[in-house]
Design an enzyme around this catalytic site. Structure first.
Site, short mmCIF file in Angstrom:
data_model
loop_
_atom_site.label_atom_id
_atom_site.label_comp_id
_atom_site.label_asym_id
_atom_site.label_seq_id
_atom_site.Cartn_x
_atom_site.Cartn_y
_atom_site.Cartn_z
N SER A 129 0.86 -1.19 0.00
CA SER A 129 0.00 0.00 0.00
C SER A 129 0.89 1.24 0.00
CB SER A 129 -0.89 -0.02 1.25
OG SER A 129 -1.61 1.19 1.37
N TYR A 158 2.73 24.63 -5.70
CA TYR A 158 2.09 23.65 -4.80
C TYR A 158 0.82 23.08 -5.44
CZ TYR A 158 1.17 21.69 -0.11
OH TYR A 158 0.98 20.85 0.96
N LYS A 162 0.70 19.16 -6.30
CA LYS A 162 -0.24 18.30 -5.56
C LYS A 162 -1.36 17.80 -6.48
CE LYS A 162 1.87 18.38 -1.56
NZ LYS A 162 2.65 17.22 -1.11
#
Ligand SMILES: NC(=O)c1ccc[n+]([C@@H]2O[C@H](COP(=O)([O-])OP(=O)(O)OC[C@H]3O[C@@H](n4cnc5c(N)ncnc54)[C@H](O)[C@@H]3O)[C@@H](O)[C@H]2O)c1
Length: 247
Positions: A129, A158, A162
């Site tokens: 995972s 950012y 992201k």
């Protein structure tokens, strides 16, 4: 505390930071053995601390080789480290192209490289995972009014980094699903870190739960996604933000 991560070996990058510390604490409480890949650390014997500069592919290769020489498998990877340039936080009009490129390289390309290497190993194991720490700003645009009366801003890179990581998460989840590797993202909202009081007030007035998050609001979600309790969840972005993105 339930022991749902018992005997799981989990690498977390940037484990000395605000969220990293809490994530390690929580995973350990749930029975995991955490390996902290950090730039500000020296290796120790049991490899709970391993020096790793995630922006340097050779450093990632060395750190992973060290781990795999001692442990036969890795059950989890939490991509959490947060390298950024000294001018991080510069107003949009003044961002230098080289600075933008550097941040994309450090924060996005590094997550790709370590994910690729660990996923290849997990594919052989047929289990694993991976969590990518992303952000509400990878999902929605910033509300700049929360910075009114402060010198703070939200760096443009950012949002790009992201947002890319949220969709990269979907890509690798789809690619490695047949090998039983799950990859998910966790997107926190703003976390309290003794910020400017004006910012805190502005932020709290907007967010439905009327407070900033704490690291302890985030770490249980990471533990859940690493555990078998989430064994049919992959490619998702779990947003933990006090409701910021619902309005
Ligand atoms: N704090 C927040 O409000 C917040 C909100 C949303 C998302 N996030 C995300 O959560 C993650 C952690 O954020 P944080 O606030 O704990 O950051 P932080 O700055 O407190 O900690 C980051 C850690 O990364 C380490 N690091 C930096 N460069 C490194 C490198 N090259 N190699 C290895 N380690 C390196 C640092 O030493 C530090 O321990 C980040 O991905 C961040 O984008 C944070």
């Amino acid at each position: 505390m339930i022991n749902r991560l018992k005997d799981k070996i989990i690498i977390i990058t940037g484990g000395n930071g605000l969220l990293g510390k809490s994530i390690i604490e929580r995973l350990t409480l749930e029975g995991a053995f955490c390996i902290n890949f950090e730039i500000n650390i020296e290796c120790n014997d049991d490899l709970s601390n391993v020096y790793c500069d995630i922006t340097d592919s050779d450093s990632i290769d060395k750190a992973l080789a060290l781990v795999f020489s001692k442990y036969p498998k890795v059950d989890g990877l939490v991509n959490n480290a947060y390298p950024r340039t000294k001018d991080w936080g510069t107003k949009f009009e003044e961002i230098e192209l080289n600075s933008w490129k550097q941040n994309v390289d450090w924060q996005l390309n590094s997550y790709f490289y370590i994910t690729q290497k660990v996923a290849i190993q997990m594919a052989e194991q047929k289990s694993g995972s991976i969590i990518n720490m992303t952000s509400i700003y990878g999902v929605v645009g910033p509300d700049f009014s929360v910075y009114n009366g402060t010198s703070m801003t939200m760096p443009a890179a950012y949002s790009a980094i992201k947002g890319a990581l949220v969709n990269f998460t979907r890509y690798v989840a789809s690619y490695f699903g047949p090998q039983q590797i799950r990859i998910n993202a966790v997107s926190p909202g703003g976390i309290f870190d003794n910020q400017n009081e004006v910012f805190i007030e502005n932020y709290c007035n907007k967010v439905p739960l009327r407070r900033l998050g704490t690291p302890e609001d985030i770490s249980p979600t990471v533990a859940f996604l690493l555990s078998d309790d989430s064994k049919y969840i992959t490619g998702q972005n779990l947003i933990v933000d006090g409701g910021w993105t619902i309005i």
